[in-house]
Write an enzyme that holds these catalytic residues in place. Structure first.
Site, PDB file in Angstrom:
ATOM      1  N   SER A  38       0.825  -1.207   0.000  1.00 43.84           N
ATOM      2  CA  SER A  38       0.000   0.000   0.000  1.00 43.84           C
ATOM      3  C   SER A  38       0.860   1.258   0.000  1.00 43.84           C
ATOM      4  O   SER A  38       1.701   1.434  -0.880  1.00 43.84           O
ATOM      5  CB  SER A  38      -0.957  -0.048   1.186  1.00 43.84           C
ATOM      6  OG  SER A  38      -2.012   0.859   1.053  1.00 43.84           O
ATOM      7  N   ASP A 186      -5.845  -3.801  -2.062  1.00 44.23           N
ATOM      8  CA  ASP A 186      -4.774  -3.418  -1.154  1.00 44.23           C
ATOM      9  C   ASP A 186      -4.185  -4.637  -0.436  1.00 44.23           C
ATOM     10  O   ASP A 186      -4.910  -5.440   0.147  1.00 44.23           O
ATOM     11  CB  ASP A 186      -5.350  -2.447  -0.114  1.00 44.23           C
ATOM     12  CG  ASP A 186      -4.281  -1.694   0.657  1.00 44.23           C
ATOM     13  OD1 ASP A 186      -3.245  -2.293   0.973  1.00 44.23           O
ATOM     14  OD2 ASP A 186      -4.499  -0.502   0.940  1.00 44.23           O
TER      15      ASP A 186
END
Length: 297
Positions: A38, A186
Site C-alpha cells: 500500500s 490493497d
C-alpha cells in the site's frame, strides 16, 4: 552501509517514512532492495527509482492528496452518485489519477516497467481476491497470470497495492491464456507488513533487513476482547490483516523493526493539513535517529 527495507501500509501516515528516509540518508544507509504494501509500496517505489529524501518531500508536500480521489464526471457533479454506483464499481474513487501521476514521476527517472530496475530491486505486495492469495509483483505475474513480469508497469503494480477495498476501485488483471479476471486490492488485507519477503532459506539474510511499521508494536502482542458481534467483526478484520505477518514477527526479528505509533491520523485522511504532514515527517526523522543509535546489526 547497505540494507534491505520493508515498508508497511498506513495511508497518509506514511509521511513519517519521508522523515525516516532523510535520517537514513544522513547516516549514509542505502537501500539495496525495497518492498512494501500500500502506502509502503509507494515509498519503496520512489526509493527504488532513485529519488532523494528532499525530492520526495518537495513532491508530497506540494501535492494536494485529494487529487487522488478522482471520480467520474457525473459523480463529481452529483456527489451522492458515487455511493449509488458503489455496488457495481466496488470503489468510491477510480484510482486512475494516482496511476497516471506515479507513472509520470517514474518516467522522470527513466522508469516505466520492472525491466527498467535491477532484478529483485523492488517488490510490491497486493491481494488477489479471485485467487485468494497474496500477490508479489513482479514475482508472481508469470506463475499466477501468465504475464511476462519484466514488462509489467510499476505504476500499475503500486496502483493495485493501494486499492483500499470500497475506497478505491479494485485493480484487475486478465490472464491472457485462461481469460480469468482477477480482482486485486490493497495488500494490507493479507500482509500489511511483508517482512518475510527478503528472507532466504533457513532464515539466512544477504544483508541486514529493516522493517518500518506505521503502528504501535503492542498490536502484535495483545489479545482481542470479544463480547458481541461487532467485536467479533472487528476481530475478524484485524486477524485477516495481521495474522500472516504476526506469525513471522517473533523475537528474533523484532529488534529489526522500526515502529512509528500514529493514532491521531486516519489512513484515508487525504485532506491532511500541511502542518500535520510536517509533524509526521519530524516524528519519522526523530524516531529513526533514535532507533539507529541503538540498532545492533
Amino acid at each position: 552501509m547497505k540494507i534491505d527495507g520493508v515498508f508497511s501500509g498506513g495511508g497518509v501516515k506514511a509521511f513519517a517514512f519521508l522523515g525516516a528516509f532523510q535520517a537514513f540518508e544522513e547516516k549514509n544507509i542505502q537501500f539495496e532492495r525495497v518492498a512494501g504494501t500500500s502506502a509502503g509500496a509507494l515509498l519503496a517505489t520512489f526509493i527504488a527509482a532513485g529519488y532523494t529524501a528532499k525530492e520526495m518531500k518537495d513532491i508530497f508536500l506540494e501535492l494536494p492528496l485529494d487529487n487522488f480521489l478522482d471520480q467520474s464526471k457525473w459523480s463529481s457533479m452529483i456527489p451522492f452518485l458515487k455511493w449509488l454506483t458503489l455496488y457495481n464499481t466496488m470503489g468510491l474513487y477510480r484510482g486512475n489519477y494516482f496511476e497516471d501521476w506515479l507513472n509520470e514521476k517514474l518516467q522522470d527517472k527513466g522508469l516505466t516497467s520492472f525491466s527498467d530496475l535491477p532484478a529483485e530491486k523492488l517488490k510490491i505486495v497486493a491481494a488477489d481476491l479471485t485467487l485468494n492469495r497474496v500477490v508479489v509483483f513482479p514475482d508472481d505475474l508469470m506463475k499466477n497470470y501468465h504475464i511476462e513480469p519484466s514488462y509489467f508497469p510499476i505504476a500499475r503494480a503500486v496502483r493495485s497495492s493501494i486499492s483500499i477495498p470500497y475506497f478505491f476501485r479494485p485493480s484487475k488483471i486478465i490472464n491472457p491464456l485462461t481469460r480469468q479476471r482477477s480482482i486485486i486490492v490493497d495488500g494490507m488485507i493479507l500482509s500489511n507488513f511483508p517482512l518475510w519477503l527478503f528472507e532466504r532459506g533457513n532464515n539466512k539474510r544477504e544483508r541486514p533487513i529493516l522493517g518500518m511499521q506505521l503502528t504501535d508494536p503492542a498490536q502484535y502482542y495483545y489479545n482481542q476482547k470479544i463480547k458481541n458481534s461487532i467485536d467479533m467483526l472487528k476481530a475478524v478484520i484485524g486477524t485477516m490483516r495481521k495474522a500472516y505477518d504476526t506469525r513471522y514477527i517473533e523475537e528474533n526479528v523484532a529488534k529489526d523493526i522500526l515502529f512509528f505509533p500514529i493514532d491521531d491520523v486516519s489512513a484515508t485522511d487525504f485532506n491532511i493539513s500541511l502542518k500535520k504532514k510536517h509533524e509526521l515527517m519530524e516524528l519519522g526523522y526523530q524516531r529513526t535517529l533514535q532507533f539507529l543509535s541503538k540498532w545492533s546489526i
